[in-house]
Design an enzyme around this catalytic site. Structure first.
Site, PDB file in Angstrom:
ATOM      1  N   ARG A  78      31.801  46.047  27.942  1.00  0.00           N
ATOM      2  CA  ARG A  78      32.511  45.844  29.203  1.00  0.00           C
ATOM      3  C   ARG A  78      33.528  46.971  29.456  1.00  0.00           C
ATOM      4  NH1 ARG A  78      37.421  45.870  31.387  1.00  0.00           N
ATOM      5  NH2 ARG A  78      38.216  44.899  29.503  1.00  0.00           N
ATOM      6  N   ASP A  79      34.598  46.989  28.702  1.00  0.00           N
ATOM      7  CA  ASP A  79      35.646  47.982  28.964  1.00  0.00           C
ATOM      8  C   ASP A  79      35.098  49.381  28.739  1.00  0.00           C
ATOM      9  OD1 ASP A  79      38.133  48.886  29.657  1.00  0.00           O
ATOM     10  OD2 ASP A  79      39.197  48.044  27.946  1.00  0.00           O
ATOM     11  N   HIS A 127      45.435  45.250  22.646  1.00  0.00           N
ATOM     12  CA  HIS A 127      44.321  45.937  23.312  1.00  0.00           C
ATOM     13  C   HIS A 127      44.803  47.367  23.574  1.00  0.00           C
ATOM     14  CE1 HIS A 127      40.987  45.920  26.507  1.00  0.00           C
ATOM     15  NE2 HIS A 127      41.687  46.977  26.842  1.00  0.00           N
ATOM     16  N   HIS A 184      44.331  51.403  24.112  1.00  0.00           N
ATOM     17  CA  HIS A 184      43.517  52.583  24.424  1.00  0.00           C
ATOM     18  C   HIS A 184      44.143  53.749  23.661  1.00  0.00           C
ATOM     19  CE1 HIS A 184      40.892  51.065  27.770  1.00  0.00           C
ATOM     20  NE2 HIS A 184      41.726  50.049  27.607  1.00  0.00           N
ATOM     21  N   CYS A 224      39.510  53.293  32.180  1.00  0.00           N
ATOM     22  CA  CYS A 224      39.629  52.314  33.244  1.00  0.00           C
ATOM     23  C   CYS A 224      39.437  53.030  34.565  1.00  0.00           C
ATOM     24  CB  CYS A 224      41.003  51.629  33.209  1.00  0.00           C
ATOM     25  SG  CYS A 224      41.216  50.505  34.600  1.00  0.00           S
TER      26      CYS A 224
HETATM   27  P1  HMG Z   1      38.917  42.588  47.511  1.00  0.00           P
HETATM   28  O1  HMG Z   1      38.133  43.630  48.255  1.00  0.00           O
HETATM   29  O2  HMG Z   1      40.384  42.483  47.755  1.00  0.00           O
HETATM   30  O3  HMG Z   1      38.248  41.144  47.646  1.00  0.00           O
HETATM   31  O4  HMG Z   1      38.667  42.823  45.967  1.00  0.00           O
HETATM   32  P2  HMG Z   1      37.954  40.244  48.877  1.00  0.00           P
HETATM   33  O5  HMG Z   1      38.211  38.861  48.445  1.00  0.00           O
HETATM   34  O6  HMG Z   1      38.601  40.768  50.116  1.00  0.00           O
HETATM   35  O7  HMG Z   1      36.364  40.428  49.021  1.00  0.00           O
HETATM   36  C1  HMG Z   1      35.766  41.650  49.455  1.00  0.00           C
HETATM   37  C2  HMG Z   1      34.274  41.611  49.156  1.00  0.00           C
HETATM   38  O8  HMG Z   1      34.069  41.559  47.724  1.00  0.00           O
HETATM   39  C3  HMG Z   1      33.583  40.397  49.735  1.00  0.00           C
HETATM   40  O9  HMG Z   1      32.244  40.800  50.016  1.00  0.00           O
HETATM   41  C4  HMG Z   1      33.555  39.433  48.566  1.00  0.00           C
HETATM   42  O10 HMG Z   1      32.514  38.506  48.662  1.00  0.00           O
HETATM   43  C5  HMG Z   1      33.333  40.372  47.401  1.00  0.00           C
HETATM   44  P3  HMG Z   1      31.746  41.078  51.515  1.00  0.00           P
HETATM   45  O11 HMG Z   1      31.983  39.785  52.236  1.00  0.00           O
HETATM   46  O12 HMG Z   1      32.635  42.193  52.037  1.00  0.00           O
HETATM   47  O13 HMG Z   1      30.324  41.461  51.334  1.00  0.00           O
HETATM   48  N1  HMG Z   1      33.855  39.822  46.128  1.00  0.00           N
HETATM   49  C6  HMG Z   1      33.141  39.688  45.004  1.00  0.00           C
HETATM   50  N2  HMG Z   1      31.862  39.971  44.701  1.00  0.00           N
HETATM   51  C7  HMG Z   1      31.439  39.690  43.453  1.00  0.00           C
HETATM   52  N3  HMG Z   1      32.236  39.155  42.511  1.00  0.00           N
HETATM   53  C8  HMG Z   1      33.519  38.860  42.759  1.00  0.00           C
HETATM   54  C9  HMG Z   1      34.008  39.125  44.069  1.00  0.00           C
HETATM   55  N4  HMG Z   1      35.209  38.942  44.652  1.00  0.00           N
HETATM   56  C10 HMG Z   1      35.106  39.376  45.908  1.00  0.00           C
HETATM   57  N5  HMG Z   1      34.283  38.345  41.800  1.00  0.00           N
HETATM   58  C11 HMG Z   1      38.526  42.094  43.654  1.00  0.00           C
HETATM   59  C12 HMG Z   1      39.290  42.002  44.983  1.00  0.00           C
HETATM   60  C13 HMG Z   1      39.352  41.447  42.587  1.00  0.00           C
HETATM   61  C14 HMG Z   1      37.196  41.401  43.829  1.00  0.00           C
HETATM   62  C15 HMG Z   1      38.292  43.585  43.379  1.00  0.00           C
HETATM   63  O14 HMG Z   1      39.506  44.235  43.428  1.00  0.00           O
HETATM   64  C16 HMG Z   1      37.657  43.816  42.024  1.00  0.00           C
HETATM   65  O15 HMG Z   1      36.499  43.471  41.794  1.00  0.00           O
HETATM   66  N6  HMG Z   1      38.405  44.418  41.105  1.00  0.00           N
HETATM   67  C17 HMG Z   1      37.925  44.592  39.748  1.00  0.00           C
HETATM   68  C18 HMG Z   1      38.448  45.832  39.173  1.00  0.00           C
HETATM   69  C19 HMG Z   1      37.970  45.940  37.749  1.00  0.00           C
HETATM   70  O16 HMG Z   1      36.947  45.413  37.345  1.00  0.00           O
HETATM   71  N7  HMG Z   1      38.753  46.713  36.964  1.00  0.00           N
HETATM   72  C20 HMG Z   1      38.443  46.939  35.602  1.00  0.00           C
HETATM   73  C21 HMG Z   1      38.649  45.737  34.733  1.00  0.00           C
HETATM   74  S1  HMG Z   1      40.340  45.499  34.225  1.00  0.00           S
HETATM   75  C22 HMG Z   1      40.520  46.501  32.858  1.00  0.00           C
HETATM   76  O17 HMG Z   1      39.639  47.251  32.510  1.00  0.00           O
HETATM   77  C23 HMG Z   1      41.783  46.375  32.064  1.00  0.00           C
HETATM   78  C24 HMG Z   1      41.606  45.645  30.725  1.00  0.00           C
HETATM   79  O18 HMG Z   1      40.631  46.297  29.905  1.00  0.00           O
HETATM   80  C25 HMG Z   1      42.932  45.632  29.979  1.00  0.00           C
HETATM   81  C26 HMG Z   1      43.561  47.015  29.943  1.00  0.00           C
HETATM   82  O19 HMG Z   1      43.081  47.917  29.284  1.00  0.00           O
HETATM   83  O20 HMG Z   1      44.555  47.160  30.650  1.00  0.00           O
HETATM   84  C27 HMG Z   1      41.156  44.195  30.930  1.00  0.00           C
HETATM   85 MG    MG Z   2      41.079  48.116  28.699  1.00  0.00          MG
END
Ligand code: HMG
Ligand code: MG
Length: 302
Positions: free
Chosen positions: A15-16, A207, A209, A240
């Protein structure tokens, strides 16, 4: 305090690690990676995320991947869920654990999940409730707990300001995440101490990096506090997409090598782990980032 005698490592590589890859990695290759990790002895694997495929295209095969993995008894598979929209398909994919994620930094939360910290907590409430109703454990990641690419230094007070409400929302476990790898040992201990004020020792994970090469030292500093859960990614995969310049998690091979040397058990076979890292590095067409993996592979070749 004596160091813990056992450490649980959660491999977040699928995933990450892979979320940041521009070229699409096939579902078969991802499933093969999960399979090799569990064969190496990993008992916790973060498989994928149910986020928007427009935001993170590489995770777009989330349901297919969860269906493709061969599940091994005793291994726990976790997935990221940002909102209720992601919860339903996530639950249908039968994970053992759900990860919600926010940050100690407002700016990063905005870039990563398009809302404020307070809004992220509001969004999580029904996700936590739904996951609990399905009998699943819920973990929360606090990103940018040691520093933020947009805001700079993050204080332990800021960490506690998000850890506390997460606990109040019913989150079972917490990850202190150094997204940009900028933490140093004493600051890491200060952040961990704030998490330990609100969560039991067994439910606090580090966690880290490895962007600034501090991750192993920070793990050691956390071990000094008794923390015994850490995340790592095989071969050092990752970064990320919403933290420019962030490199991968500390490599699982490097963590296992250090813990083996300290006489701390992990249940992980380093040679098989190196094989898993070599496999995915081959798929990606570049050598492992892990120093230990490169040393082991060089020794094998020689
Ligand atoms: P948004 O654009 O604000 O969401 O995104 P929305 O509610 O306005 O929806 C927009 C569109 O996205 C809509 O589709 C929704 O249906 C769809 P449309 O009607 O335009 O066709 N949608 C989704 N589709 C599938 N699955 C969903 C979903 N939600 C909405 N769950 C949102 C908000 C949170 C969805 C977006 O910002 C997002 O997906 N962000 C994820 C970012 C991400 O994955 N980042 C990496 C992971 S975090 C990380 O790596 C850190 C970690 O490792 C710890 C560390 O190291 O710090 C954990
Ligand atoms: Mg991470």
């Amino acid at each position: 305090m004596a160091l813990p005698s056992h450490v649980t490592i959660l491999d977040v590589g699928p995933r990450d690690g892979l979320q940041n890859e521009k070229e699409s990695v096939s579902t078969e290759h991802k499933a093969q990676l999960v399979s090799m990790l569990q064969d190496a002895g990993l008992k916790e694997i973060e498989v994928t995320s149910f986020v928007s495929p427009r935001w993170v295209p590489q995770m777009g095969d989330n349901a297919a991947l969860m269906a493709a993995i061969e599940r091994k008894p005793g291994v726990r598979y976790s997935v990221l869920v940002p909102n209720t929209k992601g919860l339903e398909p996530a639950l249908a994919s039968r994970p053992d654990e759900i990860l919600v994620f926010t940050a100690a930094s407002e700016a990063f939360t905005q870039k990563n999940i398009n809302c404020s910290i307070a809004e992220s907590l509001e969004r999580f409430a029904p996700v936590i409730e739904g996951a609990h109703a399905a009998g699943l454990k819920v973990r929360a990641a606090v990103s940018c707990a040691l520093g933020c690419p947009y805001e700079g230094e993050i204080t332990a007070d800021q960490v506690e300001a998000v850890v506390k409400p997460l606990r109040e929302l019913g989150v079972d476990a917490i990850d202190i995440a150094d997204t940009i790898g900028i933490g140093t040992p004493r600051r890491v201990q200060a952040a961990m101490e704030r998490a330990l004020k609100h969560f039991p020792l067994a439910e606090v994970s580090g966690h880290f990096h490895d962007t600034y090469g501090q991750a192993l030292t920070n793990i050691y500093a956390s071990l000094e506090l008794g923390v015994h859960g850490f995340h790592a990614s095989v071969s050092g995969l990752g970064g990320c997409p919403y933290a420019k310049g962030a490199t991968g998690n500390v490599a699982t091979e490097d963590v296992v090598f250090m813990l083996d040397g300290l006489g701390i058990s992990t249940g992980i076979d380093l040679d098989k782990l190196v094989d898993a890292g070599a496999f995915i590095s081959n798929v990606l067409g570049r050598p492992p980032v892990s120093r230990v993996a490169r040393a082991v592979l060089a020794k094998r070749a020689g």
